[in-house]
Scaffold this motif. Structure first.
Motif, short mmCIF file in Angstrom:
data_model
loop_
_atom_site.label_atom_id
_atom_site.label_comp_id
_atom_site.label_asym_id
_atom_site.label_seq_id
_atom_site.Cartn_x
_atom_site.Cartn_y
_atom_site.Cartn_z
N THR A 170 0.72 -1.33 -0.04
CA THR A 170 0.13 0.10 -0.11
C THR A 170 1.27 1.19 0.52
OG1 THR A 170 -2.10 -1.16 0.93
CG2 THR A 170 -1.31 1.28 1.48
N GLU A 171 2.17 1.22 0.40
CA GLU A 171 2.78 2.37 0.86
C GLU A 171 3.09 2.82 -0.45
OE1 GLU A 171 5.33 1.25 4.25
OE2 GLU A 171 4.20 1.52 5.66
N ILE A 172 3.64 1.75 -0.79
CA ILE A 172 4.48 1.70 -2.67
C ILE A 172 3.55 2.47 -3.42
CG2 ILE A 172 5.35 0.72 -4.79
CD1 ILE A 172 6.55 -1.19 -2.19
N LEU A 173 1.93 1.89 -3.44
CA LEU A 173 1.54 2.89 -4.60
C LEU A 173 0.59 3.35 -3.90
CD1 LEU A 173 -1.15 -0.85 -4.29
CD2 LEU A 173 0.66 -0.08 -6.39
N ASN A 174 0.66 4.07 -2.68
CA ASN A 174 0.33 5.58 -1.89
C ASN A 174 1.22 6.11 -2.63
OD1 ASN A 174 -2.06 5.02 -1.52
ND2 ASN A 174 -1.24 4.86 0.72
N ALA A 175 2.44 6.19 -2.83
CA ALA A 175 3.52 6.88 -3.02
C ALA A 175 4.14 7.56 -4.24
CB ALA A 175 4.79 6.49 -2.91
N PHE A 176 3.48 6.25 -5.31
CA PHE A 176 3.69 6.05 -6.84
C PHE A 176 3.17 5.85 -7.89
CE2 PHE A 176 7.95 4.51 -3.86
CZ PHE A 176 8.96 5.90 -4.67
N GLY A 177 1.71 5.72 -7.18
CA GLY A 177 0.85 5.72 -8.25
C GLY A 177 1.41 4.03 -8.64
N GLU A 178 0.78 4.44 -10.52
CA GLU A 178 1.20 3.14 -11.76
C GLU A 178 2.46 3.20 -11.93
OE1 GLU A 178 -1.02 0.88 -11.84
OE2 GLU A 178 -1.82 1.53 -10.15
N ARG A 179 3.56 4.21 -11.33
CA ARG A 179 4.97 3.89 -12.00
C ARG A 179 5.70 2.75 -11.63
NH1 ARG A 179 8.84 3.35 -12.94
NH2 ARG A 179 11.08 4.66 -13.94
N TYR A 180 5.27 2.21 -11.48
CA TYR A 180 5.56 1.04 -10.94
C TYR A 180 4.85 -0.44 -10.87
CZ TYR A 180 9.93 2.85 -9.47
OH TYR A 180 11.87 3.81 -9.29
N ASP A 181 4.55 -1.06 -11.34
CA ASP A 181 4.37 -2.00 -11.22
C ASP A 181 4.76 -3.04 -9.66
OD1 ASP A 181 2.38 -2.54 -13.23
OD2 ASP A 181 4.31 -3.96 -14.56
N VAL A 182 3.75 -3.23 -9.23
CA VAL A 182 4.50 -4.29 -7.60
C VAL A 182 3.85 -5.39 -7.41
CG1 VAL A 182 3.99 -4.01 -5.26
CG2 VAL A 182 3.67 -1.98 -6.51
N LEU A 183 4.85 -6.27 -7.45
CA LEU A 183 4.73 -7.88 -6.85
C LEU A 183 5.14 -8.99 -6.01
CD1 LEU A 183 5.62 -7.41 -10.46
CD2 LEU A 183 4.52 -9.66 -11.23
N THR A 184 4.13 -9.16 -5.04
CA THR A 184 4.22 -10.50 -4.45
C THR A 184 4.94 -10.77 -4.44
OG1 THR A 184 3.52 -10.57 -2.30
CG2 THR A 184 2.18 -11.01 -4.20
N GLY A 185 6.18 -10.61 -3.41
CA GLY A 185 6.83 -12.42 -3.93
C GLY A 185 6.98 -13.03 -2.33
N VAL A 186 6.08 -12.99 -1.82
CA VAL A 186 6.04 -14.17 -0.30
C VAL A 186 4.88 -14.09 -0.40
CG1 VAL A 186 5.48 -13.33 1.94
CG2 VAL A 186 7.31 -12.29 1.19
#
Length: 301
Positions: A170-186
């Motif tokens: 959530t922190e990455i999405l809040n800070a960067f929006g769609e700048r990065y694709d976020v993939l969970t690795g766990v």
């Protein structure tokens, strides 16, 4: 760019320790036929650091031969930045669609060194990069401030978020929006990460149970959380095997039972035996006996 399910595939060996191209091609095809969106080779599950650069390119070539139009990413994880840059160039030459880059394997880089290393590898390969942030396994954390610095470089398109802190997504999405694709690795945080907006899942137990992995992802993205959760709760004891020092041996043993493969590993790793092996075998057999039926309309999602 990279959304969906990307199995971190295992590397297959023959009894003499050489690479088993045929078994890799079969195993990789099982992932793709189940609906996975691409492949990631030579990571920790693929025993990348135990392979020579030439062997890693062989594994990449096998994956490329079966992947068709789906992307294959090479994991770049070496002790030195120089070696990482060399592998990145070789992967680009062989046709990799991108790189998943571990900043440092042995020396624990500070912020300046981490950013410089990631930039150097990205420039050497000149391919899209998924940053692998795993502060637990590799003790190098790719922090918010580093992502801010790297955001100005178009090579960096995604992050494999493996901090074990579900708040990070959530922190990455809040800070960067769609700048990065976020993939969970766990693996055993996947449902949680996907339901708060992660774009994809770099999956481990997918190697043995690709259909269930894909089903969870598709159902979450379709908003069918209750159906996804039934499968995820069944899957959780198996997914816990991904969060272990012995994740490679664990997952290869599950593959041997559930996907008719083998659990050969490269030393210093050794295949499980004794009580640990019996426990995993019992878990897999129980899971197979209680395997849930998947929705019949998954192909439409």
């Amino acid at each position: 760019m990279w959304k969906g399910v990307y199995p971190a595939v295992t590397t297959k060996f023959k009894p003499d320790g050489s690479l088993d191209h045929d078994e890799m091609a079969r195993s990789f095809s099982l992932q793709l036929d189940a609906g996975c969106d691409g492949l990631i080779v030579c990571g920790s599950l693929g025993e990348g650091p135990m392979l020579s650069h030439a062997e890693r390119i062989e594994v990449l070539d096998v994956a490329l031969a079966v992947a068709g139009t789906k992307p294959v990413l090479m994991t770049v994880a070496d002790a030195s930045t120089q070696a990482s840059c060399s592998l990145a160039r070789a992967a680009q030459k062989s046709g990799a669609a991108g790189l998943m880059v571990v900043p440092s394997m042995v020396y624990h880089t500070d912020e300046r060194e981490t950013v410089a290393t990631l930039k150097a590898v990205a420039a050497a390969g000149d391919l899209p990069v998924m940053i692998y942030s795993n502060r637990l396994a590799y003790r190098v954390d790719v922090t918010h401030s580093m992502l801010e610095t790297l955001a100005g470089d178009d090579h960096f398109v995604a992050i494999k978020e493996s901090s074990d802190d579900i708040r990070r997504t959530t922190e990455i999405l809040n800070a960067f929006g769609e700048r990065y694709d976020v993939l969970t690795g766990v693996d055993n945080l996947a449902f949680e990460a996907l339901t708060v907006g992660a774009h994809g899942w770099v999956a481990g137990l997918c190697c043995a149970f690709p259909a269930e992995t894909v089903a969870i992802y598709k159902l979450v993205k379709a908003g069918r959380y209750d159906e996804a959760l039934v499968i995820y709760r069944w899957f959780r004891p198996l997914l816990d095997l991904d969060v272990s020092t012995y994740l490679v041996q664990n997952i290869k043993l599950v593959e041997a039972i559930a996907a008719d493969s083998n659990d050969r590993v490269r030393m210093p790793r050794m295949a499980h035996e004794g009580e640990r092996r019996s426990q995993i075998e019992s878990l897999v057999k129980r899971s197979l006996d209680t395997r849930p039926a998947l929705p019949s309309d998954l192909h439409l999602l």
